[in-house]
Design an enzyme around this catalytic site. Sequence first.
Site, PDB file in Angstrom:
ATOM      1  N   ASP A 272       0.826  -1.207   0.000  1.00  0.00           N
ATOM      2  CA  ASP A 272       0.000   0.000   0.000  1.00  0.00           C
ATOM      3  C   ASP A 272       0.862   1.261   0.000  1.00  0.00           C
ATOM      4  O   ASP A 272       1.965   1.261   0.553  1.00  0.00           O
ATOM      5  CB  ASP A 272      -0.886  -0.036   1.255  1.00  0.00           C
ATOM      6  CG  ASP A 272      -2.054   0.927   1.155  1.00  0.00           C
ATOM      7  OD1 ASP A 272      -2.343   1.403   0.042  1.00  0.00           O
ATOM      8  OD2 ASP A 272      -2.670   1.197   2.195  1.00  0.00           O
TER       9      ASP A 272
ATOM     10  N   HIS B 210       3.350   3.322  -8.766  1.00  0.00           N
ATOM     11  CA  HIS B 210       3.247   1.915  -9.155  1.00  0.00           C
ATOM     12  C   HIS B 210       4.542   1.451  -9.820  1.00  0.00           C
ATOM     13  O   HIS B 210       5.006   0.338  -9.605  1.00  0.00           O
ATOM     14  CB  HIS B 210       2.059   1.712 -10.100  1.00  0.00           C
ATOM     15  CG  HIS B 210       0.726   2.019  -9.468  1.00  0.00           C
ATOM     16  ND1 HIS B 210       0.443   1.713  -8.165  1.00  0.00           N
ATOM     17  CD2 HIS B 210      -0.394   2.612  -9.978  1.00  0.00           C
ATOM     18  CE1 HIS B 210      -0.806   2.087  -7.885  1.00  0.00           C
ATOM     19  NE2 HIS B 210      -1.324   2.653  -8.960  1.00  0.00           N
TER      20      HIS B 210
ATOM     21  N   LEU C  90      10.709 -20.407  -4.138  1.00  0.00           N
ATOM     22  CA  LEU C  90       9.665 -19.537  -3.573  1.00  0.00           C
ATOM     23  C   LEU C  90       8.493 -19.478  -4.544  1.00  0.00           C
ATOM     24  O   LEU C  90       8.692 -19.335  -5.750  1.00  0.00           O
ATOM     25  CB  LEU C  90      10.227 -18.127  -3.339  1.00  0.00           C
ATOM     26  CG  LEU C  90       9.235 -17.095  -2.808  1.00  0.00           C
ATOM     27  CD1 LEU C  90       9.844 -16.313  -1.641  1.00  0.00           C
ATOM     28  CD2 LEU C  90       8.829 -16.085  -3.876  1.00  0.00           C
TER      29      LEU C  90
END
Length: 272
Positions: A46, A63, A157
Amino acid sequence: MSDVLTPMDRAGADPFAPLAGPGQWHEPAPVFAKGEVPAHVALVMDGNGRWANSRGLARTEGHRAGEYALMDTIAGAIDAGVRYLSVYTFSTENWKRSPQEVRFIMSYATDVLARRTGQLKEWGVHVRWSGRQPRLWKSVITALQRADEQTRDNSTLDLIMCVNYGGRAEITDAARDIARRVSEGSLRAEGVTEKTFARHLYLPDVPDVDLMIRTSGEQRISNYLLWQLAYAEMMFVDTPWPAFDREALWDCLLQYAGRERRFGGAIDAVHR
Ligand code: FPP
């Protein structure tokens, strides 16, 4: 974490430049004892828009900077031994944003996947998608599926991109699936348990979240992984997402290692 330099500042402006990968940091990752590292970390990335606006930039620049923060954080997660990393990329509620911003995020997600999948593959990452198909741009679905196919042999991962994802949507979709199976006769209503339910989630093999981190000071869950967060530890950090990096993640992991998880149980330890 540096207050001055974001991962994007450190990487330079070239969007194709390889970024510092796992093990390529000026300091080694902290060493954790077995069981101290959360297997599944969920991130709410956020603060991109506020970070950009506070610098006189358009929200979309936040972004862009967020891409570098994400790559750096993935490298740090690998170094620490995290097995699953979920990232809230676009929620079922984010369609409420301006059409320009939605268009940017859709195109940018496709672009990031095209540019970064090769590097993520080298790092041993399996890119996966969790979310709803309806309404999501075809180009994004194709890019997510392609990244999944290209990296599916990796097991260092799992990077779970939550795109057009909502916790209530996921629970509703699971309930609908179960109801259909009951009405078809392949499942008995009395036989539906929590385990049955969990098997109908979007990615049933992924374990519950151990640690959720939300950046940028807000203290909310925002419809994220509602089922999987049941017993997660929560951390809310003030850093805006573009300034988050592997050291910030390691700080969170160190705090997590010091927490006591009881999963509803209790410890009888009278202090005299
Ligand atoms: C939140 O910041 C961030 C997002 C909604 C994620 C944006 C997703 C992308 C740009 C897609 C592809 C990128 C990556 C890195 C996978 P915010 O806009 O809510 O910030 P604010 O709270 O300050 O408004």
